[in-house]
Design an enzyme around this catalytic site. Structure first.
Site, PDB file in Angstrom:
ATOM      1  N   SER A 169       0.837  -1.208   0.000  1.00 46.39           N
ATOM      2  CA  SER A 169       0.000   0.000   0.000  1.00 46.39           C
ATOM      3  C   SER A 169       0.868   1.252   0.000  1.00 46.39           C
ATOM      4  O   SER A 169       0.430   2.311  -0.422  1.00 46.39           O
ATOM      5  CB  SER A 169      -0.850   0.057   1.270  1.00 46.39           C
ATOM      6  OG  SER A 169      -1.649  -1.048   1.369  1.00 46.39           O
ATOM      7  N   HIS A 173      -1.935  -2.965  -6.938  1.00 46.44           N
ATOM      8  CA  HIS A 173      -2.490  -2.667  -5.612  1.00 46.44           C
ATOM      9  C   HIS A 173      -3.979  -2.979  -5.518  1.00 46.44           C
ATOM     10  O   HIS A 173      -4.810  -2.306  -6.133  1.00 46.44           O
ATOM     11  CB  HIS A 173      -2.231  -1.178  -5.283  1.00 46.44           C
ATOM     12  CG  HIS A 173      -2.681  -0.777  -3.920  1.00 46.44           C
ATOM     13  ND1 HIS A 173      -3.393   0.367  -3.675  1.00 46.44           N
ATOM     14  CD2 HIS A 173      -2.533  -1.382  -2.714  1.00 46.44           C
ATOM     15  CE1 HIS A 173      -3.647   0.453  -2.384  1.00 46.44           C
ATOM     16  NE2 HIS A 173      -3.137  -0.598  -1.789  1.00 46.44           N
ATOM     17  N   GLU A 233      -5.040  -0.853  -8.616  1.00 41.19           N
ATOM     18  CA  GLU A 233      -4.204   0.226  -9.138  1.00 41.19           C
ATOM     19  C   GLU A 233      -2.913  -0.382  -9.708  1.00 41.19           C
ATOM     20  O   GLU A 233      -2.167  -1.055  -8.993  1.00 41.19           O
ATOM     21  CB  GLU A 233      -3.888   1.231  -8.022  1.00 41.19           C
ATOM     22  CG  GLU A 233      -5.135   1.999  -7.577  1.00 41.19           C
ATOM     23  CD  GLU A 233      -4.900   2.947  -6.419  1.00 41.19           C
ATOM     24  OE1 GLU A 233      -5.533   4.014  -6.390  1.00 41.19           O
ATOM     25  OE2 GLU A 233      -4.096   2.628  -5.522  1.00 41.19           O
ATOM     26  N   ASN A 278      -6.400   6.026  -2.281  1.00 46.62           N
ATOM     27  CA  ASN A 278      -6.104   6.339  -0.876  1.00 46.62           C
ATOM     28  C   ASN A 278      -5.749   7.811  -0.671  1.00 46.62           C
ATOM     29  O   ASN A 278      -6.001   8.370   0.390  1.00 46.62           O
ATOM     30  CB  ASN A 278      -4.986   5.440  -0.341  1.00 46.62           C
ATOM     31  CG  ASN A 278      -5.502   4.040  -0.038  1.00 46.62           C
ATOM     32  OD1 ASN A 278      -6.709   3.821   0.062  1.00 46.62           O
ATOM     33  ND2 ASN A 278      -4.606   3.087   0.082  1.00 46.62           N
TER      34      ASN A 278
HETATM   35  N1  LIG Z   1      -4.559  -5.115   4.881  1.00 47.15           N
HETATM   36  C1  LIG Z   1      -4.920  -4.176   4.009  1.00 47.15           C
HETATM   37  O1  LIG Z   1      -5.948  -3.493   4.158  1.00 47.15           O
HETATM   38  C2  LIG Z   1      -4.100  -3.971   2.761  1.00 47.15           C
HETATM   39  C3  LIG Z   1      -4.685  -3.365   1.629  1.00 47.15           C
HETATM   40  C4  LIG Z   1      -3.928  -3.219   0.457  1.00 47.15           C
HETATM   41  C5  LIG Z   1      -2.601  -3.634   0.451  1.00 47.15           C
HETATM   42  N2  LIG Z   1      -2.043  -4.198   1.575  1.00 47.15           N
HETATM   43  C6  LIG Z   1      -0.649  -4.653   1.503  1.00 47.15           C
HETATM   44  O2  LIG Z   1      -0.642  -6.065   1.347  1.00 47.15           O
HETATM   45  C7  LIG Z   1       0.516  -6.621   1.977  1.00 47.15           C
HETATM   46  C8  LIG Z   1       0.085  -7.692   2.949  1.00 47.15           C
HETATM   47  O3  LIG Z   1      -0.802  -7.149   3.888  1.00 47.15           O
HETATM   48  P1  LIG Z   1      -1.739  -8.080   4.793  1.00 47.15           P
HETATM   49  O4  LIG Z   1      -2.671  -7.169   5.501  1.00 47.15           O
HETATM   50  O5  LIG Z   1      -2.281  -9.214   3.998  1.00 47.15           O
HETATM   51  O6  LIG Z   1      -0.651  -8.649   5.847  1.00 47.15           O
HETATM   52  P2  LIG Z   1      -0.731  -9.935   6.768  1.00 47.15           P
HETATM   53  O7  LIG Z   1       0.126  -9.629   7.947  1.00 47.15           O
HETATM   54  O8  LIG Z   1      -2.137 -10.368   6.993  1.00 47.15           O
HETATM   55  O9  LIG Z   1      -0.006 -11.081   5.895  1.00 47.15           O
HETATM   56  C9  LIG Z   1       1.342 -11.058   5.581  1.00 47.15           C
HETATM   57  C10 LIG Z   1       1.816 -12.493   5.329  1.00 47.15           C
HETATM   58  O10 LIG Z   1       3.160 -12.446   4.864  1.00 47.15           O
HETATM   59  C11 LIG Z   1       3.831 -13.597   5.371  1.00 47.15           C
HETATM   60  N3  LIG Z   1       5.265 -13.358   5.278  1.00 47.15           N
HETATM   61  C12 LIG Z   1       6.020 -12.535   6.032  1.00 47.15           C
HETATM   62  N4  LIG Z   1       7.296 -12.547   5.588  1.00 47.15           N
HETATM   63  C13 LIG Z   1       7.341 -13.388   4.534  1.00 47.15           C
HETATM   64  C14 LIG Z   1       8.374 -13.803   3.632  1.00 47.15           C
HETATM   65  N5  LIG Z   1       9.618 -13.330   3.748  1.00 47.15           N
HETATM   66  N6  LIG Z   1       8.060 -14.673   2.651  1.00 47.15           N
HETATM   67  C15 LIG Z   1       6.814 -15.140   2.532  1.00 47.15           C
HETATM   68  N7  LIG Z   1       5.789 -14.787   3.348  1.00 47.15           N
HETATM   69  C16 LIG Z   1       6.048 -13.915   4.329  1.00 47.15           C
HETATM   70  C17 LIG Z   1       3.291 -13.744   6.787  1.00 47.15           C
HETATM   71  O11 LIG Z   1       3.455 -15.059   7.261  1.00 47.15           O
HETATM   72  C18 LIG Z   1       1.814 -13.379   6.587  1.00 47.15           C
HETATM   73  O12 LIG Z   1       1.026 -14.527   6.354  1.00 47.15           O
HETATM   74  C19 LIG Z   1       1.261  -5.444   2.614  1.00 47.15           C
HETATM   75  O13 LIG Z   1       2.290  -5.037   1.755  1.00 47.15           O
HETATM   76  C20 LIG Z   1       0.187  -4.358   2.728  1.00 47.15           C
HETATM   77  O14 LIG Z   1       0.719  -3.044   2.614  1.00 47.15           O
HETATM   78  C21 LIG Z   1      -2.763  -4.389   2.721  1.00 47.15           C
END
Ligand SMILES: NC(=O)c1ccc[n+]([C@@H]2O[C@H](COP(=O)([O-])OP(=O)(O)OC[C@H]3O[C@@H](n4cnc5c(N)ncnc54)[C@H](O)[C@@H]3O)[C@@H](O)[C@H]2O)c1
Length: 297
Positions: A127, A148, A160, A199
């Site tokens: 994000s 995104h 995006e 955003n």
């Molecule tokens: N949550 C939101 O609202 C949202 C919205 C859009 C984008 N994002 C982006 O999406 C991404 C993930 O967010 P999320 O909320 O799903 O996070 P999350 O914490 O729910 O999940 C992250 C996952 O990554 C895994 N992980 C960590 N290090 C790792 C590695 N080196 N190799 C493989 N897996 C690994 C973890 O085990 C976990 O399951 C982030 O970059 C975030 O900015 C989040």
């Protein structure tokens, strides 16, 4: 890479976003019959995602949203793995959705870009981090970009597609076609900018809502009502902040201010106050509204 060459899609990170992005690809891209692999370095995350996917598909069949036959096809196309490197090696399209940590993401991009095919598209779902932050460690960065999704990724249609200075036009067009083939409405962002488009617009609305509240112009409830009833927003800015977390708003603006030095980017004093009190919204039971009383909100 062209859209017709994309057969195997690998989602790295089986968390909140990754599991929904993977399911969306298998479910809403089923006409394309994509093979979707969801992988994570933590076995417990893979197990959790697998359980969630089975339950989700069962629910879709029970609600007659898909047939049992479609469910079987999707289940067959969706696989789960603890082996990130082996999964990346067979990908045509990679969507990275791991933890939001620059060092860890850079290490991953450096590693997987050497393991996958030279033209495998590598999209980050970050994000806040533009793909330029990984371009110097990525082999063949012309296939690197931001892809995104919005939370929940199965429901929100917008994707995006963000062009970095290193991203080729072919990568942009294939990523756009891919997102469209999975039922999404992709937009192209031609220059990297923190927060991208949706955003940033939301941040501007939230900023104005907080400013009106600070000045005593109207109450939280009335500002939300103005947006919902006058502008047809599905949810007012304060209700939305309670849903996404006031702490998230605080951290994003704090980091943006640290980067830009622009007073406009600073978190609102009212947000800082809520954050310090630990009133972060629905997840803490209280934010702009009180959720402990199970009232109307
Ligand atoms: N949550 C939101 O609202 C949202 C919205 C859009 C984008 N994002 C982006 O999406 C991404 C993930 O967010 P999320 O909320 O799903 O996070 P999350 O914490 O729910 O999940 C992250 C996952 O990554 C895994 N992980 C960590 N290090 C790792 C590695 N080196 N190799 C493989 N897996 C690994 C973890 O085990 C976990 O399951 C982030 O970059 C975030 O900015 C989040």
């Amino acid at each position: 890479m062209t859209i017709d060459q994309i057969k195997t899609v690998v989602v790295i990170g089986a968390g909140a976003m990754g599991q929904q992005i993977a399911m969306n690809t298998a479910l809403n891209g089923r006409a394309k019959n994509y093979k979707v692999v969801i992988c994570d370095s933590f076995p417990s995350a893979v197990e959790k995602a697998q359980k969630w996917a089975a339950e989700y598909l069962k629910g879709r069949v029970a609600r007659c949203r898909i047939t049992q036959e479609e469910c079987d096809q999707i289940s067959e196309n969706l696989s789960f793995s603890n082996d990130v490197d082996a999964s990346a090696a067979k990908a045509d399209f990679i969507i990275e959705a791991i933890i939001e940590n620059l060092k860890i993401k850079r290490e991953l991009f450096q590693r997987i870009s050497k393991l996958c095919k030279p033209d495998t598209i590598i999209g980050t779902n970050s994000s806040n981090m533009v793909s330029s932050k990984f371009a110097d460690v990525t082999t063949n960065p012309d296939r690197l970009l931001n892809v995104h999704y919005f939370n929940p990724a199965l429901v929100m249609k917008l994707v995006e597609i963000v062009r970095g200075p290193h991203t080729s036009e072919n990568t942009i067009q294939t990523a756009k076609a891919f997102a469209a083939s999975t039922g999404k409405s992709p937009i192209i962002i031609n220059k990297e900018i923190p927060g991208f488009v949706a955003n940033r617009i939301n941040a501007a609305v939230t900023h104005e809502a907080c400013s009106l509240l600070e000045k005593g112009i109207a109450s939280v409830e009335d500002i939300d009502t103005a947006c919902e009833k006058g502008l047809n927003y599905p949810m007012g800015p304060f209700k939305l902040m309670d849903l996404t977390g006031i702490d998230v708003n605080y951290y994003v603006r704090r980091d943006r201010y640290a980067e830009s030095g622009d007073e406009y980017d600073k978190p609102s004093p009212l947000v800082v106050e809520k954050f310090k009190k630990g009133e972060c919204g629905r997840k803490t039971g209280k934010g702009w509204y009180d959720y402990t009383t199970q009232s109307k909100k």
